[in-house]
Design a protein around this motif. Structure first.
Motif, PDB file in Angstrom:
ATOM      1  N   LEU A   1       0.890  -1.073   0.042  1.00  0.00           N
ATOM      2  CA  LEU A   1      -0.128   0.074   0.018  1.00  0.00           C
ATOM      3  C   LEU A   1       0.987   1.169  -0.085  1.00  0.00           C
ATOM      4  O   LEU A   1       1.844   1.474   0.796  1.00  0.00           O
ATOM      5  CB  LEU A   1      -0.986   0.019   1.388  1.00  0.00           C
ATOM      6  CG  LEU A   1      -2.022  -1.079   1.318  1.00  0.00           C
ATOM      7  CD1 LEU A   1      -2.877  -0.996   2.614  1.00  0.00           C
ATOM      8  CD2 LEU A   1      -2.909  -1.016   0.173  1.00  0.00           C
TER       9      LEU A   1
ATOM     10  N   PRO B   1      -5.103   2.879  -0.787  1.00  0.00           N
ATOM     11  CA  PRO B   1      -5.952   2.251   0.093  1.00  0.00           C
ATOM     12  C   PRO B   1      -7.529   2.465  -0.508  1.00  0.00           C
ATOM     13  O   PRO B   1      -8.398   1.626  -0.147  1.00  0.00           O
ATOM     14  CB  PRO B   1      -5.618   3.294   1.494  1.00  0.00           C
ATOM     15  CG  PRO B   1      -4.179   3.443   1.041  1.00  0.00           C
ATOM     16  CD  PRO B   1      -4.063   4.020  -0.240  1.00  0.00           C
TER      17      PRO B   1
ATOM     18  N   LEU C   1       3.261  -1.232   4.184  1.00  0.00           N
ATOM     19  CA  LEU C   1       2.514   0.065   4.215  1.00  0.00           C
ATOM     20  C   LEU C   1       3.658   1.088   3.983  1.00  0.00           C
ATOM     21  O   LEU C   1       4.491   1.242   4.982  1.00  0.00           O
ATOM     22  CB  LEU C   1       1.967   0.309   5.700  1.00  0.00           C
ATOM     23  CG  LEU C   1       0.832  -0.805   6.049  1.00  0.00           C
ATOM     24  CD1 LEU C   1       0.226  -0.628   7.360  1.00  0.00           C
ATOM     25  CD2 LEU C   1      -0.161  -0.850   5.213  1.00  0.00           C
TER      26      LEU C   1
ATOM     27  N   GLY D   1       4.224   5.452   5.600  1.00  0.00           N
ATOM     28  CA  GLY D   1       3.212   5.106   6.686  1.00  0.00           C
ATOM     29  C   GLY D   1       2.838   6.606   7.440  1.00  0.00           C
ATOM     30  O   GLY D   1       1.412   6.880   7.564  1.00  0.00           O
TER      31      GLY D   1
ATOM     32  N   LEU E   1       0.664   8.137   4.925  1.00  0.00           N
ATOM     33  CA  LEU E   1      -0.922   7.495   4.599  1.00  0.00           C
ATOM     34  C   LEU E   1      -1.895   8.013   5.864  1.00  0.00           C
ATOM     35  O   LEU E   1      -2.881   8.407   5.539  1.00  0.00           O
ATOM     36  CB  LEU E   1      -0.661   5.903   4.991  1.00  0.00           C
ATOM     37  CG  LEU E   1       0.078   5.096   3.535  1.00  0.00           C
ATOM     38  CD1 LEU E   1       0.279   3.705   4.339  1.00  0.00           C
ATOM     39  CD2 LEU E   1      -0.998   5.232   2.599  1.00  0.00           C
TER      40      LEU E   1
ATOM     41  N   GLU F   1      -6.619   6.523   7.756  1.00  0.00           N
ATOM     42  CA  GLU F   1      -6.660   5.807   9.105  1.00  0.00           C
ATOM     43  C   GLU F   1      -7.833   4.797   8.958  1.00  0.00           C
ATOM     44  O   GLU F   1      -7.634   3.386   9.321  1.00  0.00           O
ATOM     45  CB  GLU F   1      -6.787   6.555  10.162  1.00  0.00           C
ATOM     46  CG  GLU F   1      -6.683   5.590  11.562  1.00  0.00           C
ATOM     47  CD  GLU F   1      -6.552   6.435  12.747  1.00  0.00           C
ATOM     48  OE1 GLU F   1      -6.564   5.830  13.965  1.00  0.00           O
ATOM     49  OE2 GLU F   1      -6.503   7.703  12.578  1.00  0.00           O
TER      50      GLU F   1
ATOM     51  N   GLU G   1      -9.751   3.558   6.486  1.00  0.00           N
ATOM     52  CA  GLU G   1      -9.408   2.461   5.457  1.00  0.00           C
ATOM     53  C   GLU G   1      -8.362   1.371   5.785  1.00  0.00           C
ATOM     54  O   GLU G   1      -8.558   0.343   5.639  1.00  0.00           O
ATOM     55  CB  GLU G   1      -8.993   3.213   4.117  1.00  0.00           C
ATOM     56  CG  GLU G   1     -10.041   4.100   3.475  1.00  0.00           C
ATOM     57  CD  GLU G   1     -10.518   5.326   3.969  1.00  0.00           C
ATOM     58  OE1 GLU G   1      -9.478   5.743   4.863  1.00  0.00           O
ATOM     59  OE2 GLU G   1     -11.041   6.092   3.538  1.00  0.00           O
ATOM     60  N   LEU G   2      -7.129   2.096   6.364  1.00  0.00           N
ATOM     61  CA  LEU G   2      -6.261   0.959   6.907  1.00  0.00           C
ATOM     62  C   LEU G   2      -6.762   0.000   7.721  1.00  0.00           C
ATOM     63  O   LEU G   2      -6.225  -1.116   7.797  1.00  0.00           O
ATOM     64  CB  LEU G   2      -5.230   1.543   7.332  1.00  0.00           C
ATOM     65  CG  LEU G   2      -4.166   2.529   6.278  1.00  0.00           C
ATOM     66  CD1 LEU G   2      -3.295   3.595   6.886  1.00  0.00           C
ATOM     67  CD2 LEU G   2      -3.631   1.529   5.070  1.00  0.00           C
ATOM     68  N   GLN G   3      -7.573   0.457   8.745  1.00  0.00           N
ATOM     69  CA  GLN G   3      -8.170  -0.311   9.775  1.00  0.00           C
ATOM     70  C   GLN G   3      -9.120  -1.355   9.197  1.00  0.00           C
ATOM     71  O   GLN G   3      -9.041  -2.395   9.554  1.00  0.00           O
ATOM     72  CB  GLN G   3      -8.886   0.579  10.757  1.00  0.00           C
ATOM     73  CG  GLN G   3      -7.889   1.195  11.926  1.00  0.00           C
ATOM     74  CD  GLN G   3      -8.781   2.079  12.871  1.00  0.00           C
ATOM     75  OE1 GLN G   3     -10.128   2.352  12.588  1.00  0.00           O
ATOM     76  NE2 GLN G   3      -8.184   2.238  14.126  1.00  0.00           N
TER      77      GLN G   3
ATOM     78  N   THR H   1       3.676  -8.020   8.793  1.00  0.00           N
ATOM     79  CA  THR H   1       3.309  -6.690   8.286  1.00  0.00           C
ATOM     80  C   THR H   1       4.656  -5.881   8.404  1.00  0.00           C
ATOM     81  O   THR H   1       4.965  -5.871   9.503  1.00  0.00           O
ATOM     82  CB  THR H   1       2.122  -6.058   9.166  1.00  0.00           C
ATOM     83  OG1 THR H   1       0.914  -6.840   8.923  1.00  0.00           O
ATOM     84  CG2 THR H   1       1.967  -4.503   8.639  1.00  0.00           C
TER      85      THR H   1
ATOM     86  N   LEU I   1      -0.403   4.077  13.707  1.00  0.00           N
ATOM     87  CA  LEU I   1      -0.577   3.004  12.538  1.00  0.00           C
ATOM     88  C   LEU I   1       0.082   1.880  12.982  1.00  0.00           C
ATOM     89  O   LEU I   1      -0.269   0.890  12.632  1.00  0.00           O
ATOM     90  CB  LEU I   1       0.058   3.644  11.228  1.00  0.00           C
ATOM     91  CG  LEU I   1      -0.114   2.943   9.944  1.00  0.00           C
ATOM     92  CD1 LEU I   1      -1.631   2.457   9.772  1.00  0.00           C
ATOM     93  CD2 LEU I   1       0.696   3.516   8.630  1.00  0.00           C
TER      94      LEU I   1
ATOM     95  N   SER J   1      -1.648  -1.919  13.173  1.00  0.00           N
ATOM     96  CA  SER J   1      -1.153  -2.910  12.010  1.00  0.00           C
ATOM     97  C   SER J   1      -0.091  -3.888  12.552  1.00  0.00           C
ATOM     98  O   SER J   1       0.063  -5.255  11.935  1.00  0.00           O
ATOM     99  CB  SER J   1      -0.607  -2.573  10.711  1.00  0.00           C
ATOM    100  OG  SER J   1       0.460  -1.395  10.958  1.00  0.00           O
TER     101      SER J   1
END
Length: 766
Positions: A223, A276, A299, A302, A305, A311, A313-315, A339, A353, A357
């Protein structure tokens, strides 16, 4: 005939007294003020004031005649109404002479310049260069012989960088989450792609029967915050996968056709690079996207992002990957997902973040033994270091608001004076409208006329021919109109291609422009927003100019990181206005390992002398005349062309709006209340008063807001009276439909304005 009806002034000869022209135009307030001033002028022979009046023939009153209005001078009004100018230009009997004021009323610098050290400074050792001691090679790090040989023979990579050495060793040895932190330009992309590709290639050896191919499933997702960075990662990945042609990589990013992306996913991918927003869309709506085999999630960038609001969308992505994970049918696939988080900074949002993750992550940094002693000492304080490459030479220029445009042009003139001195340069600005305006200004030729309609047919034909020639010249360079010759600053012996890039352009245009700039082997300049500031590895970028300061110190670090990459030299300069903006120098010094001793300063006078005069020691004012002539020419060009005038106004308003979006910690340095809007308007070739620069779609002034409010209230009152006069409280279906349509139109208008004024929409991401 009686002689008492004639009054003669013997103090002035007849040759001095000339009939005065009657100037029309201006607002009624200006005309009334001129009339009152003319009526109250003292008569000749009033004693002490007679001599002063006799020096000015315009102040002679003749009985029985109407006082002549005094011509308004440009010294008292720096930004005349453009409408007045258009009215006067139609009457060529008495053309108005506009006098520029570039070098008057400019604020002085509030900080004294530190004494320069005449001793030559030693060139700093590059801190992001590949290791050259001959001991560390990609084979020694544990990569497969085929992949290491491919790097050496095909990609011409002989040795890893310090962060690549640390990352590859750790990620090949253990299957644990990791946080990779390294300065910009140090090769973080290969730091996570090489171990990822090596592990997937190893799965083919474990699967002896059929091996791993595109139908085996998706194993890794990368991402990235911007489409350009996704494209770049995809190109690096494709180059790596040439040594393993049974593996397939692909991208899903915003701006592309979802139908073609679905077809690509249906055929099968092993490694996916995505933004994302588009990945969330496919996870929710594309059934062919199977993520049950995904065992690696990367990621990249980061901090960016999180800054861009991804945030949520990443969750959602992490939760969906956890919920859909299944035991793989491919032997050798790990049971848990790894990850990897990459960032150049360790800010609070990056830590947030990491909490979302990462699990039991390993912090990977460059080995201190691979750095020199100076770098090791500087890296002890992680909070104060911006991780700026040591070989990057930075400077700052203190430039007043009125001199910004001419100073940028002069700096580019000096930079590309000699062929081969600078190959590529990037000019960063704050908004897309300003990119378009600078692109037009820097690509025009000096003396180029506008497209204004004239009374003379020959002039019209000449203007049309110039326009057609200009369009043909641009079409030869780019069919999208994003590439043009840099006529305003380029030396005829050293032509320069000018590019523009921002998030409001269509995706295919952005991709084509960026590829053209990257692959160009000639001198090139790209004017762009922060859409090109993150992670992009653009070859042969020697210079970065921050025409508008970045919205945060971290963004500044990433901007200047487009040069001085992988051990190469580079220069960066930032334009600061006199006053509170000069305090930003203290933040710039934090990025240096020597406390900012290598940070140099210049001012607008030196830049203009070099660019327009050719010599900083020149005692004559020839450079001032050339600078003023260039500025006046641009202003006339903008006034003569309504399209470019509207573009300049939009750029001016968008720049002010973007100026107010600096982070809270730095807002005292970039205080919008301290901006001189009149001086700033001149840097956009505007002669209008700032209060009269109204652009559709942007926030109106107070007077317009009051008028709209009163009009709306009057309309509401009328509607209420009409409703009260109607029988009963029932409303007809036609009225309901009308009001519902009006409310729907109002909602759409508010959404459109909100989208236009949104900071994230500038990048047009996901």
């Amino acid at each position: 005939m009686a002689e008492d009806g004639m009054l003669l002034n013997f103090a002035i000869s007849d040759s001095v007294i000339k009939p005065e022209a009657k100037f029309k135009g201006g607002t009624w307030r200006d005309r009334l003020s001129a009339k009152k001033r003319a009526q109250h002028r003292p008569q000749p022979g009033d004693g002490s004031k007679q001599n002063n009046e006799s020096k000015n023939p315009n102040k002679i009153a003749i009985p029985g005649t109407r006082p002549t209005k005094r011509q308004k001078t440009t010294e008292s009004r720096e930004f005349p109404d453009s409408g007045d100018h258009d009215r006067r230009s139609r009457s060529q009997q008495h053309p108005r002479h506009f006098v520029s004021s570039l070098f008057t009323s400019n604020p002085e610098s509030q900080h004294t310049e530190e004494p320069k050290n005449d001793e030559p400074m030693e060139d700093a050792k590059p801190t992001n260069a590949p290791l050259i001691d001959g001991i560390d090679t990609f084979t020694n790090l544990g990569l497969s012989p085929n992949l290491a040989a491919h790097l050496l023979t095909k990609l011409e990579l002989k040795a890893p960088t310090a962060i690549q050495k640390a990352s590859i060793t750790q990620l090949l040895k253990e299957q644990s989450d990791a946080f990779i932190q390294a300065e910009t330009g140090s090769g973080k992309t290969l730091a996570y792609l090489l171990p990822l590709v090596d592990r997937i290639m190893a799965l083919s050896k474990a699967t002896k029967e059929a091996g791993v191919h595109r139908d085996s499933g998706l194993f890794a997702i990368v991402l990235a915050p911007t489409r350009e960075l996704c494209k770049q990662i995809s190109v690096v990945l494709e180059n790596l996968l040439r040594c393993a042609n049974w593996l397939v990589g692909g991208t899903v990013i915003g701006g592309e056709k979802k139908k073609s992306e679905k077809a690509r996913l249906r055929k099968g991918l092993n490694i996916l690079v995505a933004t994302p927003g588009r990945l969330v869309d496919h996870l929710d709506n594309t059934q062919v996207l199977d993520v049950s085999n995904v065992r690696w999630l990367v990621l990249d960038e980061g901090d960016r992002l999180m800054d861009m609001g991804f945030e949520e969308e990443l969750q959602g992505i992490v939760k969906k990957l956890d919920a859909r994970q299944r035991p793989s049918r491919v032997p050798g696939v790990p049971t848990r997902r790894t990850t990897i988080l990459c960032s150049a900074t360790l800010k609070m949002n990056v830590q947030r973040l990491g909490e979302i993750s990462l699990q039991d992550a390993v912090h990977i940094k460059a080995d201190p033994e691979d750095e020199d002693e100076q770098t090791r000492n500087a890296n002890k304080d992680e909070e104060e270091s911006f991780r700026v490459p040591a070989q990057l030479k930075q400077s700052y220029a203190v430039v007043a608001a009125k001199l910004r445009l001419v100073s940028l042009t002069a700096y580019l003139k000096r930079t590309f004076l000699r062929k081969g001195s600078v190959m590529k340069a990037i000019v960063f600005v704050s908004c897309a409208d300003e990119v378009d305006f600078l692109f037009e200004v820097l690509s025009r030729k000096h003396g180029e006329r506008g497209q204004k309609k004239n009374d003379d047919d020959e002039d019209d034909e000449e203007n049309d021919d110039e326009k057609k020639e200009k369009e043909q010249e641009r079409e030869q360079l780019s069919p999208h109109g994003t590439i043009a010759p840099g006529n305003a600053f380029a030396n005829p012996a050293n032509p320069v291609a000018l590019h523009r890039l921002h998030g409001s352009l269509p995706q295919h245009v952005r991709t084509a422009t960026l590829n053209s700039f990257s692959k160009s082997k000639d001198a090139s300049v790209m004017v762009c927003t922060d859409v090109a500031s993150r992670g992009l590895d653009l070859p042969n970028v020697d210079l970065v100019i921050e025409y508008d300061p970045a919205f945060s110190a971290d963004d500044h670090t990433h901007r200047i990181g487009r040069t001085a990459r992988l051990g190469r030299d580079g220069r960066a300069v930032i334009f600061l206005q006199p006053g509170s903006e000069e305090k930003y120098v203290e933040i710039l010094k934090r990025g240096y390992r020597d406390g900012g001793k290598a940070l140099t300063r210049t001012d607008a006078t030196e830049i203009l002398k070099r660019g327009f005069g050719g010599n900083t020691e020149a005692s004559s004012k020839n450079w001032e005349e050339k600078t003023t002539d260039w500025q006046m020419d641009v202003e006339r060009w903008a006034l003569d062309n309504p399209e470019y005038l509207e573009m300049a106004r939009r750029a001016f308003q968008s720049h002010i709006r973007a100026y107010a979006t600096h982070i809270a910690a730095e807002r005292s340095m970039f205080n919008i209340k301290e901006l001189h809007l009149g001086h700033l308007a001149k840097s956009f070739a505007l002669r209008d008063r700032p209060g009269k620069i109204n652009v559709p779609g942007l926030r109106p002034g107070k007077e317009e807001t009051k008028k709209d409010f009163k009009a709306d209230r009057g309309g509401a009152l009328g509607r209420k009276r009409k409703a009260d006069g109607a029988a009963g409280d029932t409303m007809s279906s036609t009225d309901d439909a009308t009001r519902e349509a009006a409310r729907e139109a109002s909602r759409k208008m508010r959404a459109k304005v909100k989208e236009h004024m949104s900071a994230v929409n500038e990048f047009n991401l996901a």
